[in-house]
Design an enzyme around this catalytic site. Sequence first.
Site, PDB file in Angstrom:
ATOM      1  N   PRO A  89       0.819  -1.221   0.000  1.00  0.00           N
ATOM      2  CA  PRO A  89       0.000   0.000   0.000  1.00  0.00           C
ATOM      3  C   PRO A  89       0.851   1.269   0.000  1.00  0.00           C
ATOM      4  CG  PRO A  89      -0.540  -1.432   1.881  1.00  0.00           C
ATOM      5  CD  PRO A  89       0.656  -2.018   1.217  1.00  0.00           C
ATOM      6  N   GLU A 116       2.828  -7.573   8.656  1.00  0.00           N
ATOM      7  CA  GLU A 116       3.011  -6.117   8.635  1.00  0.00           C
ATOM      8  C   GLU A 116       3.839  -5.664   7.436  1.00  0.00           C
ATOM      9  OE1 GLU A 116       1.310  -4.133  10.766  1.00  0.00           O
ATOM     10  OE2 GLU A 116       0.559  -6.128  11.235  1.00  0.00           O
ATOM     11  N   ARG A 154      -3.680  -9.315 -20.331  1.00  0.00           N
ATOM     12  CA  ARG A 154      -4.667  -9.086 -21.393  1.00  0.00           C
ATOM     13  C   ARG A 154      -4.146  -8.170 -22.480  1.00  0.00           C
ATOM     14  NH1 ARG A 154      -7.519  -4.504 -20.775  1.00  0.00           N
ATOM     15  NH2 ARG A 154      -9.468  -5.230 -21.667  1.00  0.00           N
ATOM     16  N   ASP A 169     -10.740   0.268 -24.151  1.00  0.00           N
ATOM     17  CA  ASP A 169     -10.871   0.179 -22.694  1.00  0.00           C
ATOM     18  C   ASP A 169     -11.043   1.540 -22.051  1.00  0.00           C
ATOM     19  OD1 ASP A 169     -10.459  -2.485 -22.579  1.00  0.00           O
ATOM     20  OD2 ASP A 169      -8.333  -2.368 -22.102  1.00  0.00           O
TER      21      ASP A 169
HETATM   22  N1  ADE Z   1      -0.699  -5.248  -0.156  1.00  0.00           N
HETATM   23  C1  ADE Z   1      -1.572  -4.873   0.793  1.00  0.00           C
HETATM   24  N2  ADE Z   1      -2.355  -3.882   0.367  1.00  0.00           N
HETATM   25  C2  ADE Z   1      -1.972  -3.607  -0.919  1.00  0.00           C
HETATM   26  C3  ADE Z   1      -2.383  -2.674  -1.904  1.00  0.00           C
HETATM   27  N3  ADE Z   1      -3.359  -1.805  -1.672  1.00  0.00           N
HETATM   28  N4  ADE Z   1      -1.756  -2.676  -3.085  1.00  0.00           N
HETATM   29  C4  ADE Z   1      -0.751  -3.534  -3.324  1.00  0.00           C
HETATM   30  N5  ADE Z   1      -0.310  -4.427  -2.443  1.00  0.00           N
HETATM   31  C5  ADE Z   1      -0.913  -4.479  -1.247  1.00  0.00           C
END
Ligand code: ADE
Length: 253
Positions: A89, A116, A154, A169
């Site tokens: 994230p 974590e 794809r 797309d």
């Molecule tokens: N791992 C945990 N959350 C994630 C996300 N939002 N994007 C990519 N990998 C992740």
Amino acid sequence: MRIDVVTLFPEFVQQGIGFGVIGRAAERGLLEVEAWNPRDYAEGGYRRVDDSVCGGGPGMVMLIEPLRKALAAARQAAAGKAPVIYLSPQGRRLTQDKVRQLASLPRMILLCGRYEGIDERLVEREVDEELSIGDYVLSGGELAAAVVIDAIGRLQEGALGDAQSALQDSFSVGLLDCPHYTRPVGHEFGEVPAVLLSGDHAAVNRWRRMQSLGRTWLRRPELLENLTLGQDDQRLLEEFKREHKGQTHEQDH
Ligand code: ADE
């Protein structure tokens, strides 16, 4: 294209991409995906892959050594230069532009974290790029890796039945896609827009372009800010707005 995935859950990734367009692309050899499990490279009877967080706090962190060895094995198997992309994230947000760029590479290694996350020293030394699929937190990188593989797969030449469909797309031209309809033409839920049945290709294209512009304006207005619309597009968008008087951005509802 070859994609090596370093993951504690190889089946998760393999099964996630076994269907439809991507499954067929893999069967036809357009896309080769192999998974590497850090647990196979972990030491001791318990094959430990994680440990507690330095400094205290909840959760566990993935150990350097099993990941380092799994990455080395993946690198060797991939032969040749393969960027290591860590799904997290904290990464840069994945966009269709980025997908297109990745789709042109011959190979890459996707690194999935759990718990974590991964010891930062491994990230600093072994990772070329960190990517996030959106501003939310998953319990691991596997679903994100499957998303990346799907989006890239794809676009491999020959993966889609009709190469035009990738060009149409959402996002491929910076706009959302227009709505689509199929038979029956008349249904209790409504009628297919008459223009689509007119046989007038120019009118159909005009209508589709207007819907793309209009939907983008309604749903993702910030995408329009990054585009310079030509005169025809400006007229189409004005026409859409006139037809949808009273409607404004749907975004924050
Ligand atoms: N791992 C945990 N959350 C994630 C996300 N939002 N994007 C990519 N990998 C992740």
